[in-house]
Write an enzyme that holds these catalytic residues in place. Structure first.
Site, short mmCIF file in Angstrom:
data_model
loop_
_atom_site.label_atom_id
_atom_site.label_comp_id
_atom_site.label_asym_id
_atom_site.label_seq_id
_atom_site.Cartn_x
_atom_site.Cartn_y
_atom_site.Cartn_z
CG LEU A 78 5.05 -63.74 24.14
CD1 LEU A 78 3.96 -62.92 23.45
CD2 LEU A 78 6.19 -62.84 24.59
N GLY A 79 4.04 -67.15 27.16
CA GLY A 79 3.32 -67.68 28.31
C GLY A 79 2.51 -68.90 27.94
CG ASP B 6 -10.60 -66.74 32.74
OD1 ASP B 6 -10.62 -66.76 33.99
OD2 ASP B 6 -9.67 -67.23 32.08
#
Length: 648
Positions: free
Chosen positions: A338-339, A457
């Site tokens: 997915l990433g 983040d």
């Protein structure tokens, strides 16, 4: 029972601020409301969890109802209501009528008489786990039978409590648990009708799900495939003191011809039989329960419910088998990837029961010990909020460290907001809902969870969107734990995404809840504009988003900031969000609002916002790389700093 470990930590679920009238800060109504709320749960003689009272006379009379779940203890009930009386007026400022729901209590107040009046349910919550398609019909039939029986029991309760819990066998030898409750000021018929209406909403909210809730001002129900209530609580229906005792119906029997003496002997005989039989039956049930538990206990593959509020006390309860995850992800194939993030790749997986999961395969150089890793997993897994991505479990085998999350189908916000084609799917209503959801998730992390957590983040890549485009904050790889009374900390290891980093953190390593506030402000301005907080060309100038937003705000042209794909929307609402975004990115830490203040700003238009001051412009930085890229600055990194308070 394990439920006792968490019953004192109720989660706030939802509030409804009914727009049926406002009051001013110095009004008689507000004074009456404060007086009523402060005294609502002070009657220590009440131990059945229902408080209803009113104060003063019309036109400023206030009515209030406090209802606790029928299985909670009186001290927990009063604690929950006290929390609600403090929080609800803040969430619904200046509203004459409001309702707030926790897991274990409900608080409601109004300017109109609300006693004994049935009103419709307000919202639903559903378990994210699905029932296997081949057993849905049987599951629904078993659920209906169970709910019908508990509905009758709850409705038959007296004026002190209308509450019932029970369980039944579900397909595949599972146990189905259910809870139903009405405010006891309802009549039996009104309670029955309210619960019937709630049951009618189940197909809409929870069809094919392993659990769900239908929650309203007059009644509520919940069902799950796990025990979510205190099974040791007294669930006997309590009659009203002014009513004749309720007697269970019995079958007709012929008149007795026994004499009083004979009756006494028969009574003694019956008592003897009961004394002998009950322990035997209890013992047999215990043995059977132990056998079933030992039979079904095995390494867990199926994740727990997303709506579970029971505290997880053992990391082992969250551990998955590595072979199971490897099969689920097709051996971490590129097709399922997915990433890729700074801490590892993320893969889509499918368990043998059909459950879709997201698996994060962490980098192998973290240097973190096994027990420390498990402890941090346990902390994150107990963070449960609708606007946080749920950690379902982990896998730890040799050098492999995997995190298993709920799968969020629409991926991350940046794939929509910065895409000229996909951005048209995010109208203003959806964008506003995303802003509100992120704010509520951050409020939970900063103030409402048992831990104080700084995300560090927060960015569009780490905001995931579910099937209904609801936002979920993800990726706690850089998060820091704070003590509840701790306000700030500093680090020599500055890690994060520069375009979202507060200046005091980027330049000096100082971080606090206000660091997340700054990132939130950047997010808000990005969501409104559809532009990244990086350098872009505007006419002949190259600007970053914050300087562009500030310049247009100062010139009275703030609407120039709005994404051109937004064809319609509330101008006042958009302007207010731009205002809030600029308040969040002010350079001075003390000038930025808290998350609780931001939630109030988003929900109350009567609240006057302060004038924002100049934000921190990234164009003034000497860092020449792309401000949206992730970076690490580590001049004096130490072992103690590396492990201090971080979350996986």
């Amino acid at each position: 029972m394990f439920i006792a470990q968490v019953i004192a930590q109720p989660n706030f679920l939802y509030q409804s601020c009914l727009k049926n009238g406002n009051y001013t800060s110095n009004s008689t109504y507000k004074a009456n409301l404060n007086q009523l709320l402060s005294s609502l749960s002070s009657n220590t003689e009440i131990d059945y969890g229902f408080y209803n009272s009113s104060y003063c006379q019309n036109p400023d009379k206030v009515y209030a109802i406090g209802l606790c779940r029928g299985d909670v203890k009186p001290d927990v009930c009063r604690s929950c209501l006290n929390n609600a009386t403090n929080l609800l007026p803040l969430l619904c400022p200046n509203q004459k009528e409001a309702i707030g729901w926790y897991d274990y209590c409900m608080l409601r107040y109004s300017f109109r008489n609300i006693f004994g009046i049935k009103e419709n349910p307000s919202f639903y919550l559903s378990n994210t786990n699905n029932i296997s398609a081949n057993i849905v019909d049987q599951f629904n039939q078993d659920l209906r039978t169970l709910l019908d029986s508990q509905r009758n029991r709850a409705a038959a309760g007296g004026s002190l409590r209308k509450f019932a819990v029970g369980n039944a066998t579900a397909p595949n030898f599972q146990t189905l648990y259910a809870l139903m409750q009405c405010t006891p000021d309802l009549s039996q018929q009104d309670c029955n009708d309210c619960l019937v209406g709630s049951m009618g909403d189940i197909p809409q909210c929870c069809n094919g799900k392993q659990g769900g809730r239908v929650v309203g001002p007059s009644c509520n129900l919940r069902f799950e495939l796990y025990l979510f209530y205190d099974s040791t609580a007294d669930t006997v229906i309590q009659p009203s003191p002014s009513s004749p005792p309720l007697v269970p119906p019995v079958s007709p029997s012929p008149p007795s011809t026994n004499s009083p003496a004979a009756k006494g002997k028969e009574s003694n005989k019956s008592l003897t039989v009961i004394i002998i039989v009950v322990p035997i039956v209890a013992f047999v049930v215990l043995i059977i329960s132990i056998c079933i538990y030992l039979r079904v206990r095995k390494p867990r593959e199926k994740p727990e419910s997303d709506e579970a509020v029971d505290e997880i006390t053992s990391a082992e309860a969250l551990q998955y088998n590595f072979g199971t995850i490897r099969v689920a992800t097709d051996d971490f194939s590129d097709a399922n990837k997915l990433g890729q993030g700074g801490f590892g790749a993320v893969y889509k997986g499918k368990l043998s029961n059909g459950q879709i999961i997201a698996v994060k395969r962490l980098s192998r150089d973290s240097g973190q010990g096994e027990q420390e890793f498990k402890n941090e997993i346990l902390l994150v897994a107990n963070l449960q909020h609708r606007n946080l991505v749920r950690l379902l479990g982990f896998c730890l085998e040799r050098t492999e460290r995997l995190l298993i999350y709920e799968f969020v189908p629409n991926k991350s916000l940046d794939r929509f907001i910065f895409d000229p084609i996909k951005s048209v799917y995010l109208n203003w209503e959806k964008r506003y809902k995303i802003i509100e959801g992120i704010a509520r998730g951050l409020l939970y992390l900063h103030e409402d969870s048992r831990l104080r957590i700084i995300h560090r983040d927060l960015k569009t890549n780490n905001i995931l969107l579910d099937s209904n485009m609801n936002p979920k904050i993800a990726d706690f790889g850089l998060a820091k734990l704070f003590a509840l009374d701790q306000s700030e900390d500093n680090t020599n290891r500055i890690v994060g995404t520069f375009g979202y980093m507060a200046p005091e953190y980027a330049m000096h390593g100082q971080f606090s809840v206000k660091s997340d506030i700054f990132s939130f402000g950047v997010l808000v301005l990005e969501i409104i504009s559809g532009k990244k907080n990086s350098c872009f060309r505007h006419g002949e100038k190259i600007e970053d988003l914050l300087s562009y937003a500030w310049k247009n705000w100062r010139e009275g042209k703030a609407l120039n900031l709005v994404d051109s794909t937004l064809k319609a929307g509330s101008t006042n609402e958009i302007m207010r969000c731009i205002h809030i975004g600029l308040l969040c990115v002010q350079e001075n830490v003390a000038d930025r609002p808290t998350m609780s203040s931001i939630v109030l700003m988003l929900n109350s238009y009567s609240l006057t916002l302060p004038i924002p001051l100049q934000p921190a412009f990234f164009m003034h930085s000497n860092i020449e790389s792309d401000p949206s890229s992730q970076w690490e600055y580590d001049p004096k990194r130490t072992d103690s700093d590396q492990s201090k308070g971080s979350l996986v």
